[in-house]
Design a protein around this motif. Sequence first.
Motif, PDB file in Angstrom:
ATOM      1  N   THR A  17       0.702  -1.246  -0.100  1.00 31.89           N
ATOM      2  CA  THR A  17      -0.094   0.020  -0.024  1.00 31.89           C
ATOM      3  C   THR A  17       0.630   1.149   0.022  1.00 31.89           C
ATOM      4  O   THR A  17       0.370   2.159  -0.260  1.00 31.89           O
ATOM      5  CB  THR A  17      -0.996  -0.056   1.204  1.00 31.89           C
ATOM      6  OG1 THR A  17      -0.360  -0.220   2.330  1.00 31.89           O
ATOM      7  CG2 THR A  17      -1.873  -1.208   1.026  1.00 31.89           C
ATOM      8  N   LEU A  18       2.018   1.269   0.829  1.00 35.63           N
ATOM      9  CA  LEU A  18       2.785   2.489   0.778  1.00 35.63           C
ATOM     10  C   LEU A  18       2.889   3.549  -0.686  1.00 35.63           C
ATOM     11  O   LEU A  18       2.665   4.544  -0.395  1.00 35.63           O
ATOM     12  CB  LEU A  18       4.188   2.275   1.370  1.00 35.63           C
ATOM     13  CG  LEU A  18       5.057   3.370   1.517  1.00 35.63           C
ATOM     14  CD1 LEU A  18       4.417   4.322   2.613  1.00 35.63           C
ATOM     15  CD2 LEU A  18       6.370   2.940   2.335  1.00 35.63           C
ATOM     16  N   PRO A  19       3.304   2.816  -1.669  1.00 39.49           N
ATOM     17  CA  PRO A  19       3.510   3.543  -2.864  1.00 39.49           C
ATOM     18  C   PRO A  19       2.034   4.301  -3.258  1.00 39.49           C
ATOM     19  O   PRO A  19       2.175   5.373  -4.197  1.00 39.49           O
ATOM     20  CB  PRO A  19       3.914   2.608  -4.013  1.00 39.49           C
ATOM     21  CG  PRO A  19       4.573   1.654  -3.228  1.00 39.49           C
ATOM     22  CD  PRO A  19       3.818   1.187  -1.991  1.00 39.49           C
ATOM     23  N   GLN A  20       1.050   3.937  -2.673  1.00 38.08           N
ATOM     24  CA  GLN A  20      -0.152   4.513  -3.046  1.00 38.08           C
ATOM     25  C   GLN A  20      -0.573   5.396  -2.016  1.00 38.08           C
ATOM     26  O   GLN A  20      -1.760   6.073  -2.225  1.00 38.08           O
ATOM     27  CB  GLN A  20      -1.392   3.291  -3.150  1.00 38.08           C
ATOM     28  CG  GLN A  20      -0.886   2.257  -4.226  1.00 38.08           C
ATOM     29  CD  GLN A  20      -0.536   2.754  -5.492  1.00 38.08           C
ATOM     30  OE1 GLN A  20      -0.975   3.722  -6.460  1.00 38.08           O
ATOM     31  NE2 GLN A  20       0.412   2.200  -6.079  1.00 38.08           N
ATOM     32  N   LEU A  21       0.146   5.500  -0.879  1.00 42.14           N
ATOM     33  CA  LEU A  21      -0.354   6.612  -0.092  1.00 42.14           C
ATOM     34  C   LEU A  21       0.198   7.904   0.043  1.00 42.14           C
ATOM     35  O   LEU A  21       1.443   7.993  -0.304  1.00 42.14           O
ATOM     36  CB  LEU A  21       0.105   5.964   1.321  1.00 42.14           C
ATOM     37  CG  LEU A  21      -0.431   4.363   1.780  1.00 42.14           C
ATOM     38  CD1 LEU A  21       0.227   4.230   3.258  1.00 42.14           C
ATOM     39  CD2 LEU A  21      -1.771   4.190   1.612  1.00 42.14           C
ATOM     40  N   LYS A  22      -0.634   8.874   0.102  1.00 39.96           N
ATOM     41  CA  LYS A  22      -0.181  10.358  -0.135  1.00 39.96           C
ATOM     42  C   LYS A  22       0.825  10.542   1.063  1.00 39.96           C
ATOM     43  O   LYS A  22       0.636  10.042   2.368  1.00 39.96           O
ATOM     44  CB  LYS A  22      -1.024  11.320  -0.364  1.00 39.96           C
ATOM     45  CG  LYS A  22      -1.954  11.700   0.750  1.00 39.96           C
ATOM     46  CD  LYS A  22      -3.257  12.427   0.463  1.00 39.96           C
ATOM     47  CE  LYS A  22      -2.818  13.942   0.060  1.00 39.96           C
ATOM     48  NZ  LYS A  22      -3.839  14.731  -0.134  1.00 39.96           N
ATOM     49  N   ASP A  23       1.665  11.613   1.031  1.00 44.77           N
ATOM     50  CA  ASP A  23       2.411  12.026   2.204  1.00 44.77           C
ATOM     51  C   ASP A  23       1.439  12.645   3.193  1.00 44.77           C
ATOM     52  O   ASP A  23       0.473  13.387   2.850  1.00 44.77           O
ATOM     53  CB  ASP A  23       3.556  13.373   1.907  1.00 44.77           C
ATOM     54  CG  ASP A  23       4.625  12.534   1.198  1.00 44.77           C
ATOM     55  OD1 ASP A  23       4.798  11.278   1.317  1.00 44.77           O
ATOM     56  OD2 ASP A  23       5.274  13.377   0.420  1.00 44.77           O
ATOM     57  N   GLY A  24       1.227  12.464   4.383  1.00 47.89           N
ATOM     58  CA  GLY A  24       0.263  12.759   5.583  1.00 47.89           C
ATOM     59  C   GLY A  24      -0.732  11.826   5.652  1.00 47.89           C
ATOM     60  O   GLY A  24      -1.354  12.103   6.764  1.00 47.89           O
ATOM     61  N   HIS A  79       8.774  -0.340  -7.387  1.00 44.37           N
ATOM     62  CA  HIS A  79       8.420   0.734  -6.743  1.00 44.37           C
ATOM     63  C   HIS A  79       9.504   1.055  -5.419  1.00 44.37           C
ATOM     64  O   HIS A  79       9.365   2.037  -4.752  1.00 44.37           O
ATOM     65  CB  HIS A  79       7.044   0.481  -5.937  1.00 44.37           C
ATOM     66  CG  HIS A  79       5.726   0.757  -6.796  1.00 44.37           C
ATOM     67  ND1 HIS A  79       5.273  -0.429  -7.554  1.00 44.37           N
ATOM     68  CD2 HIS A  79       5.199   1.897  -7.327  1.00 44.37           C
ATOM     69  CE1 HIS A  79       4.197   0.078  -8.292  1.00 44.37           C
ATOM     70  NE2 HIS A  79       4.174   1.519  -8.231  1.00 44.37           N
ATOM     71  N   TYR A  80      10.336   0.052  -5.202  1.00 46.63           N
ATOM     72  CA  TYR A  80      11.382   0.298  -4.321  1.00 46.63           C
ATOM     73  C   TYR A  80      12.783   0.225  -4.894  1.00 46.63           C
ATOM     74  O   TYR A  80      12.824  -0.443  -5.968  1.00 46.63           O
ATOM     75  CB  TYR A  80      11.014  -0.870  -3.304  1.00 46.63           C
ATOM     76  CG  TYR A  80       9.892  -0.751  -2.421  1.00 46.63           C
ATOM     77  CD1 TYR A  80       9.940   0.355  -1.458  1.00 46.63           C
ATOM     78  CD2 TYR A  80       8.748  -1.260  -2.577  1.00 46.63           C
ATOM     79  CE1 TYR A  80       8.498   0.460  -0.691  1.00 46.63           C
ATOM     80  CE2 TYR A  80       7.534  -1.158  -1.974  1.00 46.63           C
ATOM     81  CZ  TYR A  80       7.537  -0.251  -1.129  1.00 46.63           C
ATOM     82  OH  TYR A  80       6.326   0.110  -0.391  1.00 46.63           O
ATOM     83  N   THR A 114      16.591  -2.612  -1.662  1.00 45.36           N
ATOM     84  CA  THR A 114      15.497  -3.059  -0.947  1.00 45.36           C
ATOM     85  C   THR A 114      14.757  -4.319  -1.686  1.00 45.36           C
ATOM     86  O   THR A 114      14.320  -5.159  -1.088  1.00 45.36           O
ATOM     87  CB  THR A 114      14.455  -2.120  -0.716  1.00 45.36           C
ATOM     88  OG1 THR A 114      15.063  -0.867  -0.197  1.00 45.36           O
ATOM     89  CG2 THR A 114      13.210  -2.485   0.007  1.00 45.36           C
ATOM     90  N   TYR A 115      14.572  -4.405  -2.879  1.00 46.50           N
ATOM     91  CA  TYR A 115      14.173  -5.346  -3.536  1.00 46.50           C
ATOM     92  C   TYR A 115      14.906  -6.510  -3.684  1.00 46.50           C
ATOM     93  O   TYR A 115      14.357  -7.728  -3.278  1.00 46.50           O
ATOM     94  CB  TYR A 115      13.974  -5.119  -5.222  1.00 46.50           C
ATOM     95  CG  TYR A 115      13.748  -6.328  -5.907  1.00 46.50           C
ATOM     96  CD1 TYR A 115      12.363  -6.890  -6.060  1.00 46.50           C
ATOM     97  CD2 TYR A 115      14.740  -6.915  -6.802  1.00 46.50           C
ATOM     98  CE1 TYR A 115      12.204  -8.085  -6.614  1.00 46.50           C
ATOM     99  CE2 TYR A 115      14.360  -8.159  -7.390  1.00 46.50           C
ATOM    100  CZ  TYR A 115      13.125  -8.508  -7.489  1.00 46.50           C
ATOM    101  OH  TYR A 115      12.923  -9.623  -8.156  1.00 46.50           O
ATOM    102  N   ASN A 116      16.482  -6.599  -3.702  1.00 42.44           N
ATOM    103  CA  ASN A 116      16.898  -7.965  -3.269  1.00 42.44           C
ATOM    104  C   ASN A 116      16.735  -8.370  -1.918  1.00 42.44           C
ATOM    105  O   ASN A 116      16.820  -9.592  -1.756  1.00 42.44           O
ATOM    106  CB  ASN A 116      18.692  -7.383  -3.434  1.00 42.44           C
ATOM    107  CG  ASN A 116      18.893  -7.314  -4.924  1.00 42.44           C
ATOM    108  OD1 ASN A 116      18.233  -7.479  -5.758  1.00 42.44           O
ATOM    109  ND2 ASN A 116      19.930  -6.274  -5.276  1.00 42.44           N
TER     110      ASN A 116
END
Length: 273
Positions: free
Chosen positions: A136-143, A240-241, A245-247
């Motif tokens: 979910t993180l890549p779809q979450l806006k800052d804040g 997205h990462y 991190t992917y590794n």
Amino acid sequence: MVEIELVPEDLSNEDNTSYVEMSKADIWFLKHLLKKYNPKKIVEVGVSAGGTTVNLLNWKDDNAKLYSIDISTQWYQDETKSIGFFASEYEQQEDWKFFKGKDFLDVYKEIGDNIDFIIIDTRHAVPGEILTFIATLPQLKDGCIVVLHDLHLNMMYINEDIIDIYYNIASHCNALLFGGVSSHKKWTVKNDPMTNIGAFVVDDTTRENIKDVFHILTSTWEYFPDDLDLDAYDEYVKEHYSTETYNLYSNCMKLQSKLFNLNPKIEFSTDKK
């Protein structure tokens, strides 16, 4: 980082307590944050009977939209009942979309980005909510406000003198996530003996230090998530990462898969001592 302990207040007569699977303090905590930040795109991952869904629909702003997702199709406590059955009367509302039998990655393109409020309340056992948050993180806006329920479920059972090895060992996924994620601000609710709900703000430190969350995947898993599209997860994390991190993620998945393939009937001992 600032952690704020909120003192719960009384609920109103309009607040639903049926089929919620939360204490009154937890319900108040969720309502307080939703009302304070007035989000426009709300995501609920983990629906169960739908008691919390009813509250979210009643509390949210009229212009906000709620997306509810549950990978199950039947309620775990009574498989004759459909998942989210308690909220079924709301299913025709245009401001609510319910995805039954789906994972977040199955529907994230339809939901889109700029999610500004999310509650994650699913398996409670590693890797459960860790994978959900990574997705979910890549779809979450800052804040964005991220709420995690059953933060210390394993400790709550001990307090109630329910000494069951599954709950003692396995139900600590959200505690690991809450402790491992970076944020300038976190909230808990004052409760005795220990809070069971928490929240944090997605900010620059959350994204900068996300590898800390991925490191939680190196801990012992209680189950292998073969109900997910793991090929889709692999591609998503790669996209997205960072490569580093992917590794880490890829190696964790390979080694955990090897563990469960070598020991297909892994389970915790239920011997009482």
